[in-house]
Design a protein around this motif. Structure first.
Motif, PDB file in Angstrom:
ATOM      1  N   ILE A 123      17.244  -4.696 -31.532  1.00  0.00           N
ATOM      2  CA  ILE A 123      16.959  -3.823 -30.390  1.00  0.00           C
ATOM      3  C   ILE A 123      18.063  -3.920 -29.337  1.00  0.00           C
ATOM      4  CG2 ILE A 123      15.334  -3.367 -28.503  1.00  0.00           C
ATOM      5  CD1 ILE A 123      13.135  -4.531 -30.327  1.00  0.00           C
ATOM      6  N   GLU A 124      18.557  -5.125 -29.118  1.00  0.00           N
ATOM      7  CA  GLU A 124      19.530  -5.362 -28.057  1.00  0.00           C
ATOM      8  C   GLU A 124      20.885  -4.716 -28.344  1.00  0.00           C
ATOM      9  OE1 GLU A 124      19.581  -9.527 -26.827  1.00  0.00           O
ATOM     10  OE2 GLU A 124      17.514  -9.708 -27.535  1.00  0.00           O
ATOM     11  N   ALA A 125      21.114  -4.289 -29.586  1.00  0.00           N
ATOM     12  CA  ALA A 125      22.374  -3.617 -29.926  1.00  0.00           C
ATOM     13  C   ALA A 125      22.371  -2.145 -29.510  1.00  0.00           C
ATOM     14  CB  ALA A 125      22.635  -3.733 -31.423  1.00  0.00           C
ATOM     15  N   MET A 126      21.204  -1.615 -29.152  1.00  0.00           N
ATOM     16  CA  MET A 126      21.089  -0.209 -28.765  1.00  0.00           C
ATOM     17  C   MET A 126      21.689   0.023 -27.383  1.00  0.00           C
ATOM     18  SD  MET A 126      19.296   1.612 -31.103  1.00  0.00           S
ATOM     19  CE  MET A 126      18.314   2.853 -30.281  1.00  0.00           C
ATOM     20  N   PRO A 127      22.298   1.203 -27.146  1.00  0.00           N
ATOM     21  CA  PRO A 127      22.754   1.546 -25.794  1.00  0.00           C
ATOM     22  C   PRO A 127      21.577   1.556 -24.825  1.00  0.00           C
ATOM     23  CG  PRO A 127      23.661   3.069 -27.420  1.00  0.00           C
ATOM     24  CD  PRO A 127      22.637   2.247 -28.130  1.00  0.00           C
ATOM     25  N   LYS A 128      21.833   1.244 -23.578  1.00  0.00           N
ATOM     26  CA  LYS A 128      20.761   1.172 -22.588  1.00  0.00           C
ATOM     27  C   LYS A 128      20.057   2.518 -22.403  1.00  0.00           C
ATOM     28  CE  LYS A 128      22.315  -2.767 -19.813  1.00  0.00           C
ATOM     29  NZ  LYS A 128      21.158  -3.610 -20.124  1.00  0.00           N
ATOM     30  N   SER A 129      20.808   3.604 -22.481  1.00  0.00           N
ATOM     31  CA  SER A 129      20.192   4.925 -22.321  1.00  0.00           C
ATOM     32  C   SER A 129      19.213   5.214 -23.453  1.00  0.00           C
ATOM     33  CB  SER A 129      21.268   6.016 -22.275  1.00  0.00           C
ATOM     34  OG  SER A 129      22.038   6.014 -23.468  1.00  0.00           O
ATOM     35  N   MET A 130      19.515   4.726 -24.664  1.00  0.00           N
ATOM     36  CA  MET A 130      18.610   4.912 -25.795  1.00  0.00           C
ATOM     37  C   MET A 130      17.350   4.059 -25.616  1.00  0.00           C
ATOM     38  SD  MET A 130      19.835   7.165 -27.817  1.00  0.00           S
ATOM     39  CE  MET A 130      21.396   8.065 -27.835  1.00  0.00           C
ATOM     40  N   LEU A 131      17.536   2.841 -25.119  1.00  0.00           N
ATOM     41  CA  LEU A 131      16.389   1.980 -24.839  1.00  0.00           C
ATOM     42  C   LEU A 131      15.528   2.590 -23.739  1.00  0.00           C
ATOM     43  CD1 LEU A 131      17.990  -1.597 -24.925  1.00  0.00           C
ATOM     44  CD2 LEU A 131      16.564  -0.517 -26.677  1.00  0.00           C
ATOM     45  N   PHE A 132      16.195   3.196 -22.751  1.00  0.00           N
ATOM     46  CA  PHE A 132      15.485   3.849 -21.649  1.00  0.00           C
ATOM     47  C   PHE A 132      14.658   5.021 -22.177  1.00  0.00           C
ATOM     48  CE2 PHE A 132      15.038   6.830 -18.152  1.00  0.00           C
ATOM     49  CZ  PHE A 132      14.687   6.004 -17.089  1.00  0.00           C
ATOM     50  N   PHE A 224       6.936  -0.997 -26.485  1.00  0.00           N
ATOM     51  CA  PHE A 224       8.354  -1.139 -26.789  1.00  0.00           C
ATOM     52  C   PHE A 224       8.989  -2.112 -25.789  1.00  0.00           C
ATOM     53  CE2 PHE A 224       9.040   3.237 -28.958  1.00  0.00           C
ATOM     54  CZ  PHE A 224       8.814   2.657 -30.198  1.00  0.00           C
ATOM     55  N   ALA A 225       9.722  -3.081 -26.314  1.00  0.00           N
ATOM     56  CA  ALA A 225      10.448  -4.028 -25.469  1.00  0.00           C
ATOM     57  C   ALA A 225      11.939  -3.781 -25.615  1.00  0.00           C
ATOM     58  CB  ALA A 225      10.098  -5.466 -25.857  1.00  0.00           C
ATOM     59  N   THR A 226      12.731  -4.377 -24.737  1.00  0.00           N
ATOM     60  CA  THR A 226      14.184  -4.198 -24.799  1.00  0.00           C
ATOM     61  C   THR A 226      14.878  -5.447 -25.338  1.00  0.00           C
ATOM     62  OG1 THR A 226      14.364  -4.921 -22.497  1.00  0.00           O
ATOM     63  CG2 THR A 226      14.199  -2.552 -22.888  1.00  0.00           C
ATOM     64  N   LYS A 227      14.090  -6.450 -25.730  1.00  0.00           N
ATOM     65  CA  LYS A 227      14.630  -7.685 -26.277  1.00  0.00           C
ATOM     66  C   LYS A 227      14.050  -7.940 -27.666  1.00  0.00           C
ATOM     67  CE  LYS A 227      16.866  -8.490 -22.475  1.00  0.00           C
ATOM     68  NZ  LYS A 227      18.343  -8.353 -22.417  1.00  0.00           N
ATOM     69  N   ASN A 228      14.855  -8.522 -28.530  1.00  0.00           N
ATOM     70  CA  ASN A 228      14.417  -8.778 -29.910  1.00  0.00           C
ATOM     71  C   ASN A 228      13.215  -9.712 -29.975  1.00  0.00           C
ATOM     72  OD1 ASN A 228      16.479  -7.193 -31.054  1.00  0.00           O
ATOM     73  ND2 ASN A 228      17.928  -8.877 -30.943  1.00  0.00           N
ATOM     74  N   SER A 229      13.135 -10.648 -29.054  1.00  0.00           N
ATOM     75  CA  SER A 229      12.029 -11.620 -29.067  1.00  0.00           C
ATOM     76  C   SER A 229      10.832 -11.156 -28.256  1.00  0.00           C
ATOM     77  CB  SER A 229      12.514 -12.972 -28.532  1.00  0.00           C
ATOM     78  OG  SER A 229      13.106 -12.824 -27.255  1.00  0.00           O
ATOM     79  N   GLY A 230      10.846  -9.900 -27.793  1.00  0.00           N
ATOM     80  CA  GLY A 230       9.706  -9.355 -27.070  1.00  0.00           C
ATOM     81  C   GLY A 230       9.534  -9.982 -25.696  1.00  0.00           C
ATOM     82  N   ILE A 231       8.301 -10.124 -25.260  1.00  0.00           N
ATOM     83  CA  ILE A 231       8.003 -10.625 -23.925  1.00  0.00           C
ATOM     84  C   ILE A 231       8.304 -12.114 -23.798  1.00  0.00           C
ATOM     85  CG2 ILE A 231       6.190 -10.792 -22.163  1.00  0.00           C
ATOM     86  CD1 ILE A 231       7.128  -7.950 -22.900  1.00  0.00           C
ATOM     87  N   SER A 232       8.289 -12.830 -24.914  1.00  0.00           N
ATOM     88  CA  SER A 232       8.570 -14.271 -24.863  1.00  0.00           C
ATOM     89  C   SER A 232       9.984 -14.548 -24.357  1.00  0.00           C
ATOM     90  CB  SER A 232       8.375 -14.895 -26.247  1.00  0.00           C
ATOM     91  OG  SER A 232       9.256 -14.306 -27.193  1.00  0.00           O
ATOM     92  N   TYR A 233      10.870 -13.538 -24.428  1.00  0.00           N
ATOM     93  CA  TYR A 233      12.248 -13.693 -23.951  1.00  0.00           C
ATOM     94  C   TYR A 233      12.282 -14.100 -22.474  1.00  0.00           C
ATOM     95  CZ  TYR A 233      16.906 -12.281 -22.334  1.00  0.00           C
ATOM     96  OH  TYR A 233      18.145 -12.259 -21.754  1.00  0.00           O
TER      97      TYR A 233
END
Length: 485
Positions: A123-132, A224-233
């Motif tokens: 997930i973290e490899a995605m551009p921020k605009s795509m995550l947004f 949907f989270a923006t980190k691979n480890s989810g909320i635990s990050y």
């Protein structure tokens, strides 16, 4: 079938989609992302505007007050969600952020339906605009695309047909006199609650971008989270607490929140749906906490973390924190039950919804009483209102089970494990997101064959709109012209 009115509404809705797409484009400009990413949003906006222009030109606004029935409402809602899913997937596909269109479609459908299932391995490899954009699809789909449209479209006597077709749940009601005002109040309340949550997240130190994305995902109960480890990050008790509170709030009946705002506290406190929902969360959390505490094979878990997981599942948000696939069978069965139950009517959660669970319990009780005393007349009430036609709820539950069986059979063509099939259909048809084992909280759907991903995308759409709009859309009777004698 009044085709021209359908064209008009779809044209206006596509204009809204173009406006929504402008936000991730702005996000891409702020973070100075690649031209390829920016062009993907620009092309998608142009496609939306061109289609909008064509459909409005083909429509007939003068006929807005004629020949518009419930079936037109169902058709508009079903087509709108299909169009939004297809066009919404284009930025992912055009930019090659998600190279396969089926994968992009799956991710987008999962976003708009607030399911939260994902095919992304990094997930973290995605551009921020795509995550947004990915998180924003949760926010758009949470309250409903059409509900927002009704808030901005001209007032029409047919709005109630459209709103009833999109708002999930067995019980529907207006909070004020007109449907347009109801839509405005509902979306105003929705946005206000989201703004409060965003402000509360800022002191946590996770940053504006993370706070906004978490707000979108929580408000839409998508996950949907923006980190691979989810909320635990984030490893933050404060963030966990805020998310837990707002997952519950957004899965409540927002009509109740409106009732509280107008100071009708007694009506809110006496809400049967509210009592069942909150009691279920509390009882399930305590039961799982005690079960894990006395298990010699599992490390003890913090009660807040368990409450977070229970709230995440019953609200069908699906945020990942604890891996409940490793819990005892008792705790997993409780989680399974919560997945099916879902949240309240008038909120953004999926599942069967609390009123249907209450109906099942009360109808079963009446059936037993009737067996003991056949001459006794037992009325069935929910929220102190008689259910005049219980068959509507019973028929939906039967239809739900039939669709569950159909999707399971279709998936068995490519998937060979019963548990995989069961959990995939369960999580998508109920718009939950995570399932068990291979599709558990720490896993995703990346390795599922394309055909099965497409089937699960349909499952998510049917689950979000509660099946009927798509049955009406595909029925030949819907499109049959009446013979003039």
């Amino acid at each position: 079938m009044n085709i021209k009115i359908i064209f008009y509404v779809l044209g206006k809705v596509l204009t809204l989609l173009a406006c929504f797409l402008a936000f991730p484009l702005i996000c891409g400009l702020i973070y100075k992302e690649s031209m390829n990413t920016l062009i993907s949003f620009t092309i998608t906006i142009i496609i939306s505007l061109v289609l909008s222009f064509v459909l409005i030109r083909m429509s007939d606004k003068k006929n807005m007050k004629r020949n518009f029935y419930a079936k037109e409402g169902f058709v508009i809602v079903a087509i709108t969600w299909i169009i939004f899913s297809v066009i919404g997937a284009l930025p992912f596909y055009i930019s090659s952020s998600i190279p396969s269109f089926i994968d992009a479609l799956f991710e987008t459908v999962s976003g708009f339906t607030t399911t939260g299932s994902s095919i992304l391995k990094d997930i973290e490899a995605m551009p921020k605009s795509m995550l947004f954009w990915r998180s924003m699809t949760h926010f758009i789909g949470g309250m409903g695309v059409i509900v927002f449209a009704l808030a901005v479209l001209p007032r029409s006597p047919h709005n109630i047909h459209i709103m009833k077709a999109e708002v999930p749940g067995p019980i529907f009601g207006k909070v004020v006199s007109s449907m347009k005002k109801t839509a405005i109040y509902m979306y105003g309340l929705y946005i206000s609650l989201a703004a409060i949550m965003f402000i509360l997240l800022l002191p946590s130190g996770i940053g504006v971008f993370e706070s906004l994305n978490l707000t979108f995902s929580t408000a839409g109960t998508g996950g949907f989270a923006t980190k691979n480890s989810g909320i635990s990050y984030y490893n933050s008790t404060y963030v966990t607490l805020i998310l837990t509170i707002f997952m519950i709030v957004f899965s409540l009946n927002l009509n109740l929140v409106y009732v509280i705002l107008v100071k009708k506290y007694l009506k809110a406190i006496n809400s049967e749906e509210l009592k069942w929902f909150l009691s279920l969360i509390l009882v399930a959390s305590i039961a799982i906490f005690v079960n894990i505490y006395y298990s010699v094979h599992l490390p003890n878990e913090n009660f807040l973390d368990i409450l977070f997981t229970v709230s995440s599942i019953i609200s069908t948000t699906g945020f990942t924190y604890l891996n409940f696939s490793n819990w005892t069978m008792f705790s997993q069965i409780v989680i399974l039950f919560l997945m099916i139950c879902g949240g309240c009517v008038g909120g953004t959660a999926g599942g069967l919804k609390m009123p249907r669970i209450i109906f099942i319990m009360k109808n079963t009780r009446n059936y037993i009483k009737k067996s003991i005393n056949p001459n006794k007349i037992n009325t069935l009430k929910i929220e102190n209102k008689n259910i005049d036609d219980p068959s509507k709820i019973s028929n939906y539950i039967l239809l739900y089970l039939i669709m569950f069986a159909i999707f399971s059979i279709i998936l068995s063509i490519q998937l060979n494990d019963f548990e995989e099939i069961f959990t995939a259909v369960l999580s998508t048809l109920n718009n939950v997101g995570p399932g068990f084992n291979k599709f558990g909280p720490l896993e995703n759907y990346a390795d599922v064959p394309y055909f099965s991903k497409f089937v699960l995308s349909i499952s998510m759409l049917l689950g979000r709109l509660e099946i009927i709009p798509f049955i009406v859309l595909l029925s030949k009777n819907t499109w049959r012209r009446k013979k003039v004698i």
